[in-house]
Write an enzyme that holds these catalytic residues in place. Structure first.
Site, PDB file in Angstrom:
ATOM      1  N   GLU A 171       0.881  -1.089   0.106  1.00 42.72           N
ATOM      2  CA  GLU A 171       0.083  -0.059  -0.051  1.00 42.72           C
ATOM      3  C   GLU A 171       0.908   1.163   0.098  1.00 42.72           C
ATOM      4  OE1 GLU A 171      -3.099  -0.054  -0.277  1.00 42.72           O
ATOM      5  OE2 GLU A 171      -3.786  -2.165   0.377  1.00 42.72           O
ATOM      6  N   ARG A 175       0.436   3.659  -3.026  1.00 42.81           N
ATOM      7  CA  ARG A 175      -0.380   5.138  -2.898  1.00 42.81           C
ATOM      8  C   ARG A 175       0.766   6.030  -2.626  1.00 42.81           C
ATOM      9  NH1 ARG A 175      -5.969   3.350  -0.051  1.00 42.81           N
ATOM     10  NH2 ARG A 175      -5.902   1.284  -0.396  1.00 42.81           N
ATOM     11  N   ASP A 304      -4.423  -9.541  -8.629  1.00 42.10           N
ATOM     12  CA  ASP A 304      -4.685  -8.457  -9.813  1.00 42.10           C
ATOM     13  C   ASP A 304      -3.665  -7.670 -10.331  1.00 42.10           C
ATOM     14  OD1 ASP A 304      -4.510  -7.139  -7.318  1.00 42.10           O
ATOM     15  OD2 ASP A 304      -6.487  -6.255  -7.119  1.00 42.10           O
ATOM     16  N   GLU A 486     -12.454   0.074 -10.388  1.00 43.02           N
ATOM     17  CA  GLU A 486     -12.101  -0.625 -11.441  1.00 43.02           C
ATOM     18  C   GLU A 486     -12.877  -0.677 -12.663  1.00 43.02           C
ATOM     19  OE1 GLU A 486     -12.057  -1.879  -8.199  1.00 43.02           O
ATOM     20  OE2 GLU A 486     -10.055  -1.840  -7.536  1.00 43.02           O
TER      21      GLU A 486
HETATM   22  C1  DMJ Z   1      -6.806   0.114  -5.155  1.00 38.99           C
HETATM   23  O1  DMJ Z   1      -6.099   0.341  -4.143  1.00 38.99           O
HETATM   24  C2  DMJ Z   1      -5.723  -0.356  -5.811  1.00 38.99           C
HETATM   25  O2  DMJ Z   1      -6.158  -0.463  -7.235  1.00 38.99           O
HETATM   26  C3  DMJ Z   1      -5.464  -1.878  -5.748  1.00 38.99           C
HETATM   27  O3  DMJ Z   1      -4.245  -2.471  -6.925  1.00 38.99           O
HETATM   28  C4  DMJ Z   1      -6.486  -2.841  -5.599  1.00 38.99           C
HETATM   29  N1  DMJ Z   1      -7.637  -2.037  -5.803  1.00 38.99           N
HETATM   30  C5  DMJ Z   1      -7.911  -0.812  -4.692  1.00 38.99           C
HETATM   31  C6  DMJ Z   1      -9.218  -0.097  -4.896  1.00 38.99           C
HETATM   32  O4  DMJ Z   1      -9.988  -1.026  -5.149  1.00 38.99           O
END
Ligand code: DMJ
Length: 597
Positions: A171, A175, A304, A486
């Site tokens: 994160e 972020r 993902d 998404e």
């Molecule tokens: C986000 O923090 C990022 O896109 C992460 O890769 C997974 N999804 C969350 C938001 O849904």
């Protein structure tokens, strides 16, 4: 020099000039040194007071493009009675100002606002996450006063943590580091690069494991690391979702460890034996050995962005990292062959997980990022990497999956999608077994090809509406809408790749539903139950709402392509990074090759 020495010796021998010289030297000493030492004593006794996070007065934006000081209310028509895309973009800007204003007023100095109680929460490190995540969105929206104020906050960020506290690697990288790098790339303000460099180096101890896969979290002051709930394991998404950020940082700073540490992770992936999981990457890995510990494969929560970052490494490096590109193509083909299924009646195309090679038939909102990535690959990959047959399948899969993401929104009473559903399997719900239900999409595509490709490809037609639960062909497993990006992210990429205005219209429908259900006085609140318009919201406004959801909606409605997809690459948190090319010395010093697998 000889004359000067003579003069000094003359002064030293005569009493009056000697006295004047001594008094002058003493006066100079008192003037320069005594106040400083008093000053430092005074500071030593005064506790350090942090400067205020934000100044007292909120930033004031000058009138913007369309002549509004404040953008109009989303449902208001354009001054000339025309509801244009430009007014829709302005409506998103208004939403951003409302969300950020709530954070600024109630959660200043903390990570996120609690929109239902006007409170605050330090969800990720307590450094002011929402500010960093909002920087590039502000820049793109032309909110210059807000951006300048936020830079002042970033300038004071030390990334300090108390000894017991730890920054989660995944994160913090996607972020904070992604946010700083993107804002730097857009604005060129060097303070952002300095902070990114500080943070990048403070987080590197996470990669000092036996295998090189990241450990869960780091104390940024001591460099101590710790495991998370997976104890001794690394989630696959965590392992790869640092590639873009650290490689761009290596490009900007010339610091070799930023490149090498993360490239070593890629080398583990290139060498992995995936025969048991049909070329798909398992979701959990042993942090010490660097090998998978499960046979579960997915494109959802644990995996993902790892798939996304294979394609995007190639794009970010000026299409030079062919090893990452080829791994993406192999993985995307495997996803299409093994994880995509169709429901029998509505022909909803969905992507699911496999456990011991058996599909679970769950479908997560998180997986709605996949259509965007597949469309981006279909648009950008060269002919020697993707055959015409593969390209057509990748694009059709992108469109079909995005249709299902849209169906989840359109079906619900609030117009917002549930976080996770389980697809019906008629063979289980009825006494008789039904042949061909939830058939693999690839089989349906082969049949469609063999029959001469009449009509839309399987799963790509507009979904038939199904407000009645029985008609939906799925049950909701997680009924909340968590302000997630998404679906609108994929709508945005599909709009740019195909030029089909339906994706824009759907984005607008999502925005209107969001305004109706999620907007509250204290910002925007996640929705507890997408089928219950009366139910109270959830007291959270995650920072990704400002970084991603509102940014993609804004870009979707802005006619001008502010972030051209051939020149910028969005990280998984929607922070755009500019495409770059390695220089010869970087290739040599970092040991970069462009070998194909
Ligand atoms: C986000 O923090 C990022 O896109 C992460 O890769 C997974 N999804 C969350 C938001 O849904």
């Amino acid at each position: 020099m000889a004359v000067a020495l003579l003069d000094l010796s003359t002064i030293a021998r005569r009493p009056i000039p000697r006295l004047i010289a001594i008094v002058t030297i003493l006066a100079l000493f008192v003037f320069f040194f005594v106040p400083n030492s008093l000053e430092s004593k005074r500071f030593a006794n005064t506790p350090y007071v942090r400067p205020p996070f934000f100044p007292d007065h909120p930033p004031h934006e000058r009138p913007q493009r369309h002549g509004h000081l404040r953008p109009p209310h989303p449902h208001a028509k354009h001054p000339h009675g025309v509801d244009t895309w430009a007014t829709r973009a302005d409506a998103v800007k208004d939403a951003f100002l409302h969300a950020y204003g709530a954070y600024r007023e109630h959660a200043s100095g903390h990570d996120e606002v609690l929109p239902l109680t006007n409170g605050s929460v330090d969800s990720f490190n307590g450094w002011g996450l929402t500010v960093v995540e909002s920087l590039d969105t502000m820049w793109l929206m032309g909110l210059r006063s807000h951006f300048d104020e936020a830079i002042g906050v970033v300038a004071n960020m030390t990334f300090h943590l108390e000894p017991h506290a730890y920054a989660p690697f995944f994160e913090t990288i996607i972020r904070y580091l992604g946010g700083l790098l993107s804002a730097y790339a857009l604005s060129g303000d060097s303070i952002l690069l300095a902070r990114a460099d500080d943070l990048g180096s403070m987080m590197l101890p996470a990669l000092e494991t036996r295998s090189g896969l990241p450990i869960y979290a780091v104390n940024t002051v001591s460099g101590k690391t710790k495991y998370g709930w997976t104890s001794g394991k690394t989630l696959w998404a965590e392992a790869l979702s640092c590639q873009l950020e650290y490689k761009y940082l290596a490009y900007l700073t010339g610091r070799k460890p930023y490149y090498r540490k993360v490239e070593d992770i890629m080398q583990i992936m290139y060498a992995a034996n995936l025969t048991k999981t049909q070329d798909l990457f398992p979701t959990v890995w042993d942090t010490v050995r660097g090998t998978p510990t499960t046979d579960v494969v997915s494109v959802g929560a644990f995996a993902d962005s790892a798939y996304e970052y294979m394609l995007k490494q190639w794009l970010l490096t000026g299409r030079s990292d062919t090893q990452a590109r080829n791994l993406y193509v192999r993985s995307a083909n495997a996803i299409i062959s093994h994880l995509l299924f169709l429901t029998p009646n509505r022909r909803l195309l969905y992507v699911t997980d496999l456990s011991t090679n058996k599909p679970t038939h769950t479908f997560e909102h998180l997986s709605c990022f996949l259509p965007g990535v597949l469309a981006l690959g279909a648009k950008t990959l060269p002919a020697d990497a993707l055959s015409p047959h593969e390209r057509a399948r990748h694009l059709a899969a992108a469109q079909g999956l995005a249709q299902t993401c849209w169906a989840l929104y359109a079906d619900a009473q609030t117009g917002l999608a549930p976080d996770e559903v389980v697809m019906h399997r008629p063979a289980q719900n009825s006494s008789t077994s039904v042949a061909g239900v939830n058939m693999p999409w690839e089989d349906a595509m082969d049949e469609w090809d063999a029959a001469g490709r009449g009509g839309a490809a399987p799963g790509t037609a507009d979904p038939v509406s199904a407000r009645r639960l029985d008609d939906r062909e799925y049950d909701m497993r997680k009924r909340s809408w968590l302000l997630r990006p998404e679906a609108v992210e994929s709508f945005y990429v599909l709009w740019r790749v195909t030029g089909d205005v339906r994706w824009r219209e759907r984005g607008w429908a999502v925005f209107e539903a969001m305004e109706k259900t999620a907007r509250v006085a204290g910002g925007y609140a996640s929705v507890m139950d997408v089928d219950d318009v009366e139910r109270a919201g959830k007291n959270e406004m995650p920072s990704y709402f400002l970084a991603e959801t509102l940014k993609y909606l804004y870009l979707l409605f802005t006619d001008e392509e502010l972030i051209p997809l051939d020149r910028w690459v969005f990280n998984t948190e929607a922070h755009p990074l500019p495409v770059f090319e390695w220089t010869d010395w970087e290739r040599e010093m970092y040991g970069i090759n462009s070998m194909s697998i």
